[in-house]
Each structure stands twice: as C-alpha cells, then as structure tokens.
Design an enzyme around this catalytic site. Structure first.
Site, PDB file in Angstrom:
ATOM      1  N   GLY A  27       0.818  -1.205   0.000  1.00  0.00           N
ATOM      2  CA  GLY A  27       0.000   0.000   0.000  1.00  0.00           C
ATOM      3  C   GLY A  27       0.850   1.253   0.000  1.00  0.00           C
ATOM      4  O   GLY A  27       0.334   2.361  -0.073  1.00  0.00           O
ATOM      5  N   CYS A  28       2.152   1.080   0.102  1.00  0.00           N
ATOM      6  CA  CYS A  28       3.083   2.212   0.056  1.00  0.00           C
ATOM      7  C   CYS A  28       3.679   2.281  -1.347  1.00  0.00           C
ATOM      8  O   CYS A  28       4.031   1.262  -1.922  1.00  0.00           O
ATOM      9  CB  CYS A  28       4.215   2.017   1.068  1.00  0.00           C
ATOM     10  N   GLN A  29       3.802   3.490  -1.878  1.00  0.00           N
ATOM     11  CA  GLN A  29       4.420   3.662  -3.184  1.00  0.00           C
ATOM     12  C   GLN A  29       5.906   3.321  -3.104  1.00  0.00           C
ATOM     13  O   GLN A  29       6.448   2.654  -3.969  1.00  0.00           O
ATOM     14  CB  GLN A  29       4.247   5.095  -3.680  1.00  0.00           C
TER      15      GLN A  29
END
Length: 151
Positions: A64-66
C-alpha cells in the site's frame, strides 16, 4: 514478524505515546514553513537505526506504500519494539515519527492511541495522496500486529 529485535534500537524519551505526540507537535511548531518541516522529516529518517537485510522480506513489506517499506515487531504485548525502514527519505521520516509514538509501548497502548500528531502538525494536508496511503498502511500494520499480540 521477528522477535529477535534489539530493544535498544528505538529508545523512547517520552513515557507514553500521548507525550510523544505532544513533543512531536511542539517540535514541528518551531518551523515556520513546510520546506523546513520536510527537511526535519528527512533528517529524522536519516537517524533511523540500521535495519538488517535479513528483515527485508516480502512478509515484512508494508503493501500500500508507493515506496518500499519494511516493518518488523517483536511479539511482547507489554513492550512492542517496532523497527522499520524505507527507500524514501520522507517516508523514512514518517517512520521515525511512528516509531517514536508507538515503539516500546504495550499492545494495549498502541491500540488505544490514535495518531493525532498527524493532524496536529498539519501533515495530513501536506502529504501527497500516495504518501498518505502509505502512512495509513503503516499505521494499519502496526495496529494489526498490536491486536494480534494482545489476544
């Protein structure tokens, strides 16, 4: 997760998560603009403890983190030590803030502490949507692990 973490890696200067949040808000209040605040975040991220390569596994990756983020915790419900790292300097600074608030706390305190510092320092308005999503994913991972060890 890993329960062989070094308890000295994230020493806490504040005795509670709430006091840590108040201290963070006070520190960010010293800066007059967001250029200075971003630089402070970057500086905080540079001071994160070493994160062993063996912890950089898919199981420890925060999805969910870029940017790439890895997070590990011990399984001690009374004193959860959190360790994390990112390949992004600003995200590393966000990690430093999260560790300051949540690492070394009981699972119960982690579960009962909402991250009010995010709003208090204006971070919610100054993060890109992808960084906001990543911050939410890190918080969710911390809370999920606290809930699993609290049972």
């Amino acid at each position: 997760m890993n329960d062989n973490t070094d308890s000295t890696a994230n020493p806490q200067s504040e005795s509670s998560a709430e006091l840590a949040q108040l201290a963070i808000a006070e520190e960010f209040g010293f800066f007059s603009d967001w250029t200075e605040r971003y630089q402070y975040l970057i500086d905080l991220g540079r001071k994160l403890p070493t994160f062993p390569e063996k912890w950089r596994t898919d199981a420890n990756k925060v999805h969910g983190c870029q940017s790439q983020v890895w997070l590990v915790s011990n399984d001690d419900a009374e004193h959860m030590e959190l360790h994390a790292i990112s390949d992004s300097s600003i995200v590393s600074g966000l990690i430093a803030l999260l560790l300051r608030v949540y690492s070394g706390r009981s699972a119960s305190e982690i579960l009962n502490t909402e991250p009010r510092f995010i709003e208090a320092i204006g971070l919610a308005k100054h993060l890109s949507p992808t960084r906001s999503n990543g911050l939410a994913a890190m918080l969710a991972r911390i809370k999920h692990h606290a809930a699993s060890v609290a049972e």
